[in-house]
Design a protein around this motif. Structure first.
Motif, PDB file in Angstrom:
ATOM      1  N   THR A  45      -1.870   0.110   2.209  1.00 38.64           N
ATOM      2  CA  THR A  45      -1.105  -0.793   3.072  1.00 38.64           C
ATOM      3  C   THR A  45      -1.805  -0.911   4.422  1.00 38.64           C
ATOM      4  O   THR A  45      -2.179   0.098   5.025  1.00 38.64           O
ATOM      5  CB  THR A  45       0.337  -0.280   3.230  1.00 38.64           C
ATOM      6  N   TYR A  46      -2.008  -2.154   4.834  1.00 41.13           N
ATOM      7  CA  TYR A  46      -2.662  -2.430   6.111  1.00 41.13           C
ATOM      8  C   TYR A  46      -1.677  -3.100   7.060  1.00 41.13           C
ATOM      9  O   TYR A  46      -0.807  -3.862   6.619  1.00 41.13           O
ATOM     10  CB  TYR A  46      -3.817  -3.421   5.922  1.00 41.13           C
ATOM     11  N   LEU A  47      -1.838  -2.847   8.358  1.00 43.77           N
ATOM     12  CA  LEU A  47      -1.185  -3.679   9.362  1.00 43.77           C
ATOM     13  C   LEU A  47      -2.272  -4.575   9.951  1.00 43.77           C
ATOM     14  O   LEU A  47      -3.349  -4.094  10.308  1.00 43.77           O
ATOM     15  CB  LEU A  47      -0.545  -2.834  10.463  1.00 43.77           C
ATOM     16  N   VAL A  48      -1.974  -5.870  10.003  1.00 49.09           N
ATOM     17  CA  VAL A  48      -2.958  -6.826  10.516  1.00 49.09           C
ATOM     18  C   VAL A  48      -2.335  -7.539  11.710  1.00 49.09           C
ATOM     19  O   VAL A  48      -1.300  -8.213  11.585  1.00 49.09           O
ATOM     20  CB  VAL A  48      -3.361  -7.848   9.429  1.00 49.09           C
ATOM     21  N   LYS A  49      -2.970  -7.367  12.877  1.00 48.16           N
ATOM     22  CA  LYS A  49      -2.410  -7.921  14.110  1.00 48.16           C
ATOM     23  C   LYS A  49      -2.843  -9.374  14.288  1.00 48.16           C
ATOM     24  O   LYS A  49      -4.030  -9.698  14.219  1.00 48.16           O
ATOM     25  CB  LYS A  49      -2.866  -7.086  15.303  1.00 48.16           C
ATOM     26  N   VAL A  51      -4.361   1.544   8.564  1.00 47.99           N
ATOM     27  CA  VAL A  51      -4.660   1.613   7.134  1.00 47.99           C
ATOM     28  C   VAL A  51      -3.937   2.827   6.585  1.00 47.99           C
ATOM     29  O   VAL A  51      -4.139   3.932   7.072  1.00 47.99           O
ATOM     30  CB  VAL A  51      -6.186   1.809   6.893  1.00 47.99           C
ATOM     31  N   SER A  52      -3.042   2.639   5.602  1.00 45.68           N
ATOM     32  CA  SER A  52      -2.484   3.838   4.948  1.00 45.68           C
ATOM     33  C   SER A  52      -2.706   3.773   3.449  1.00 45.68           C
ATOM     34  O   SER A  52      -2.244   2.862   2.759  1.00 45.68           O
ATOM     35  CB  SER A  52      -1.026   4.093   5.307  1.00 45.68           C
ATOM     36  N   THR A 108       0.015  -5.130   1.428  1.00 50.39           N
ATOM     37  CA  THR A 108      -0.249  -4.049   0.467  1.00 50.39           C
ATOM     38  C   THR A 108      -1.163  -4.579  -0.628  1.00 50.39           C
ATOM     39  O   THR A 108      -0.875  -5.613  -1.230  1.00 50.39           O
ATOM     40  CB  THR A 108       1.073  -3.542  -0.144  1.00 50.39           C
ATOM     41  N   GLN A 109      -2.264  -3.875  -0.843  1.00 54.03           N
ATOM     42  CA  GLN A 109      -3.238  -4.291  -1.854  1.00 54.03           C
ATOM     43  C   GLN A 109      -3.356  -3.220  -2.927  1.00 54.03           C
ATOM     44  O   GLN A 109      -3.459  -2.038  -2.603  1.00 54.03           O
ATOM     45  CB  GLN A 109      -4.626  -4.452  -1.205  1.00 54.03           C
TER      46      GLN A 109
END
Ligand SMILES: Nc1ncnc2c1ncn2[C@@H]1O[C@H](COP(=O)(O)OP(=O)(O)OP(=O)(O)O)[C@@H](O)[C@H]1O
Ligand SMILES: [Mg+2]
Length: 364
Positions: A321-325, A313-314, A335-336
């Motif tokens: 901005t999230y990274l979703v595995k 989560v940044s 990016t939300q």
């Protein structure tokens, strides 16, 4: 502004099969480009892709191995550099330290014994908003101001085309952004065709009417910033211009309207208009990070859905901005906007989704 309004016929530049080799290394591999008059055109590409070599051939500083260069109706391929109506602004602006600003700008005209050189130099300085600094020396000016002097010095010759090779490369980020706006204003005021070389995609996108994305000596895609962003033609462009999440897809028949495809065994829906002509194998589906949604009950209508787990989560103020595995190990970037909707946490299981019209298809 006289420098701009006096100008009428302004050149169109045409490169035909332009090629440059060094021994057996191909630096520019048969480029074809039509650059409309009065446009702001950008050559964008990674280091070593042949941008400077292309510019130097247009300027007459480098001889093409083959191909032709036309300016308006004239074939200028064999015209000497100083006889071309083309000027170049480089990253290092190389002003004469012992001359004041107006003498720097008027230097070339004075050499040519143009009688009203000082008037013209002052007009060019007004254009770059530095008339009040005319009597100062270059060292008394900031880097951005010195770059504007270099620009005035190129414009004062009233070229048909101005070539800019990473002209903002020496400036810090804030000044760089300011100069981007300035350059664009100056281009629209003088109406000279600007060809701007950069490896900064954001710079090319914000400034240019048309961008040619170069890769390894060739033009990979030509289009407006919005076309390149919304419909990249290749995976390279999809990742060089902005960021993209790419999923390999298997495709059955492509009819009209919405088409079903599969990625990693999951059914997805794509607008058939996105498919490159006739191609159904070796394709990838691309989705921009801001087109993805963290699905909540309110988005129940989103047909494309992938489950995953948040691995990063940044928070960046206006957005997160999230990274979703994914189950297959790929991390999707999403990016939300921080618009008050719920945020997700590290380690949380989520579903991401997107609209079938908000993605594109490229060759693998
Ligand atoms: N005089 C030369 N002799 C040999 N190779 C050259 C010469 N000039 C350029 N090259 C090669 O041609 C390729 C393209 O160089 P060019 O300077 O056009 O790249 P570029 O796109 O401007 O890169 P950058 O963004 O780093 O400025 C590079 O691989 C470079 O090493
Ligand atoms: Mg270069």
């Amino acid at each position: 502004m006289a420098v701009g309004t006096q100008r009428k016929a302004i050149g169109e530049l045409r490169l035909v099969d332009l090629r440059r080799t060094y021994d057996d290394f191909v630096a520019v591999d048969g480029i074809n480009l039509d650059i409309p008059p009065s446009s702001f055109f950008a050559l964008l590409g990674p280091s070593g892709c042949g941008k400077t070599t292309t510019l130097r051939m247009v300027a007459g500083l480098e001889e093409p191995s083959s191909g032709r260069i036309f300016l308006g109706a004239d074939d200028i391929t064999n015209t000497r550099a100083y006889q071309r109506r083309v000027n170049t602004v480089f990253q290092s602006y190389a002003l004469f330290p012992h001359l004041n600003i107006v003498d720097n700008v008027g230097f070339g005209l004075r050499q040519l014994k143009v009688p009203n050189w000082r008037v013209k130099a002052m007009e060019a300085l007004e254009l770059v908003k530095l008339a009040d600094r005319a009597k100062q020396r270059p060292r008394q000016l900031s880097g951005g101001m010195q770059q504007r002097v270099a620009l005035a010095r190129a414009i004062v010759n009233e070229p048909d085309i101005l070539l800019l090779d990473e002209p903002l490369g020496a400036l810090d980020l804030k000044l760089r952004r300011e100069m981007q706006v300035e350059l664009k204003r100056i281009q629209s005021e003088v109406g000279i065709t600007f060809i701007h070389v950069t490896h900064d995609q954001e710079e090319a996108m914000t400034m240019a009417d048309t961008v040619a994305v170069m890769r390894a000596g060739s033009v990979e895609q030509l289009g407006s910033p919005a076309e390149l962003y919304d419909n990249p033609a290749t995976a390279f462009v999809a990742n060089f211009v902005g960021k993209s999440n790419l999923l390999p897809i298997e495709v059955g028949t492509v009819g009209a309207g919405l088409v079903k495809v599969a990625s990693h065994g999951i059914e997805l829906t794509v607008d058939s208009a996105q498919f490159p002509d006739g191609q159904t194998t070796g394709l990838q589906l691309g989705i921009r990070p801001e087109k993805l949604r963290l699905i909540t009950d309110a988005d129940a209508t989103l047909v494309n859905r992938l489950p995953g787990q948040i691995t990063d989560v940044s928070f960046a103020g206006v957005s997160t901005t999230y990274l979703v595995k994914m189950a297959w190990g790929q991390e999707m970037e999403i990016t939300q906007p921080n618009d008050g909707s719920a945020r997700a946490e590290l380690g949380q299981s989520v579903t991401i989704g997107w609209d079938p019209h908000h993605c594109f298809v490229v060759g693998a």
